[in-house]
Design a protein around this motif. Sequence first.
Motif, PDB file in Angstrom:
ATOM      1  N   PRO A  50       0.822  -1.209   0.000  1.00  0.00           N
ATOM      2  CA  PRO A  50       0.000   0.000   0.000  1.00  0.00           C
ATOM      3  C   PRO A  50       0.862   1.267   0.000  1.00  0.00           C
ATOM      4  N   VAL A  51       0.416   2.266  -0.751  1.00  0.00           N
ATOM      5  CA  VAL A  51       1.116   3.553  -0.804  1.00  0.00           C
ATOM      6  C   VAL A  51       0.116   4.670  -0.561  1.00  0.00           C
ATOM      7  N   ILE A  52       0.637   5.834  -0.188  1.00  0.00           N
ATOM      8  CA  ILE A  52      -0.187   7.007   0.032  1.00  0.00           C
ATOM      9  C   ILE A  52       0.213   8.083  -0.966  1.00  0.00           C
ATOM     10  N   LEU A  53      -0.764   8.636  -1.654  1.00  0.00           N
ATOM     11  CA  LEU A  53      -0.541   9.729  -2.599  1.00  0.00           C
ATOM     12  C   LEU A  53      -0.970  11.021  -1.921  1.00  0.00           C
ATOM     13  N   HIS A  54      -0.024  11.925  -1.775  1.00  0.00           N
ATOM     14  CA  HIS A  54      -0.293  13.192  -1.089  1.00  0.00           C
ATOM     15  C   HIS A  54      -0.261  14.323  -2.107  1.00  0.00           C
ATOM     16  N   VAL A  55      -1.415  14.958  -2.334  1.00  0.00           N
ATOM     17  CA  VAL A  55      -1.476  16.124  -3.214  1.00  0.00           C
ATOM     18  C   VAL A  55      -1.002  17.318  -2.384  1.00  0.00           C
ATOM     19  N   VAL A  56       0.275  17.621  -2.489  1.00  0.00           N
ATOM     20  CA  VAL A  56       0.896  18.638  -1.646  1.00  0.00           C
ATOM     21  C   VAL A  56       0.435  20.038  -2.036  1.00  0.00           C
ATOM     22  N   SER A  57       0.327  20.290  -3.337  1.00  0.00           N
ATOM     23  CA  SER A  57      -0.023  21.614  -3.853  1.00  0.00           C
ATOM     24  C   SER A  57      -0.542  21.451  -5.282  1.00  0.00           C
TER      25      SER A  57
ATOM     26  N   GLY B 297      -7.646  -0.991  -1.775  1.00  0.00           N
ATOM     27  CA  GLY B 297      -6.932  -0.570  -0.572  1.00  0.00           C
ATOM     28  C   GLY B 297      -5.439  -0.451  -0.757  1.00  0.00           C
ATOM     29  N   ARG B 298      -4.964  -0.509  -2.003  1.00  0.00           N
ATOM     30  CA  ARG B 298      -3.525  -0.404  -2.248  1.00  0.00           C
ATOM     31  C   ARG B 298      -3.076   1.037  -2.371  1.00  0.00           C
ATOM     32  N   VAL B 299      -4.009   1.935  -2.649  1.00  0.00           N
ATOM     33  CA  VAL B 299      -3.685   3.351  -2.805  1.00  0.00           C
ATOM     34  C   VAL B 299      -4.630   4.188  -1.949  1.00  0.00           C
ATOM     35  N   THR B 300      -4.053   5.088  -1.164  1.00  0.00           N
ATOM     36  CA  THR B 300      -4.820   6.074  -0.392  1.00  0.00           C
ATOM     37  C   THR B 300      -4.421   7.456  -0.891  1.00  0.00           C
ATOM     38  N   ILE B 301      -5.426   8.293  -1.190  1.00  0.00           N
ATOM     39  CA  ILE B 301      -5.172   9.624  -1.725  1.00  0.00           C
ATOM     40  C   ILE B 301      -5.630  10.660  -0.709  1.00  0.00           C
ATOM     41  N   ILE B 302      -4.722  11.565  -0.351  1.00  0.00           N
ATOM     42  CA  ILE B 302      -5.080  12.650   0.551  1.00  0.00           C
ATOM     43  C   ILE B 302      -4.708  13.979  -0.093  1.00  0.00           C
TER      44      ILE B 302
END
Length: 235
Positions: free
Chosen positions: A62-69, A229-234
């Motif tokens: 699992p990885v997390i994708l963070h939309v920083v800007s 559930g392999r990708v979480t996007i925040i």
Amino acid sequence: MIKEALQYIVGLGKAEIHGENGQTYSDKKLHLIEEPTATPFTVHTLSGLVSYIKSEFDGDEPVILHVVSPTSVTVKSALNSDQERDYFLKAEALLPTFIFNDWYSTEKFNISLQSCFIQNEDRDVMLKVVGNITEDQVKTVSDDGVSQAVVAKVGVASVGNVEVPNPVSLIPYRTFVEVVQPESDFIFRMQSGPSCALYEADGGAWKNEAVDNIKDYLRRSLKEEVEAGRVTIIA
């Protein structure tokens, strides 16, 4: 000197652990041997990021994708035993350069409007006004603090007072090209030179819209991975 040397050598020995008042102490400073973590490489498109995730090149954990800007998205792992994350990838948008709140000559401003902004009605009106201003005509500028009027060409061989549009709704390139560019309001000003400037007038609301657009794009493009559930996007 000999005594100090012997004390130093003794100090290199194995650390002794002691308990006191319910806490654990060591007679020597201990250094954690940390679990190694990955360092990121950079891509410049959201489609490149999506391709990386789908390829499972570095595994299917699992990885997390963070939309920083509006111009940056990172891909990181879950926390490891040291409470650190692998930092796999960073997506950075490549955008044309336009400096808001700064003055441009009419020629450079004209070019920038066409190369750094998406076509819409207000952009076309601004191009007509800016494109018809000449050096000697800028002397007759009227300004009530909100709107401006300048003398510009209004026909093949005539000039007249032309109101400078203000505020204007424009669509500059400010985020990844795969998503919709946010439209927002700007204050358009002109001064002797002649020169032109645009001032942002939406309080930065476009940034939230751009981040939401990126998040929606990633959710659509990685729908199966998100549902599994392999990708979480925040954002």
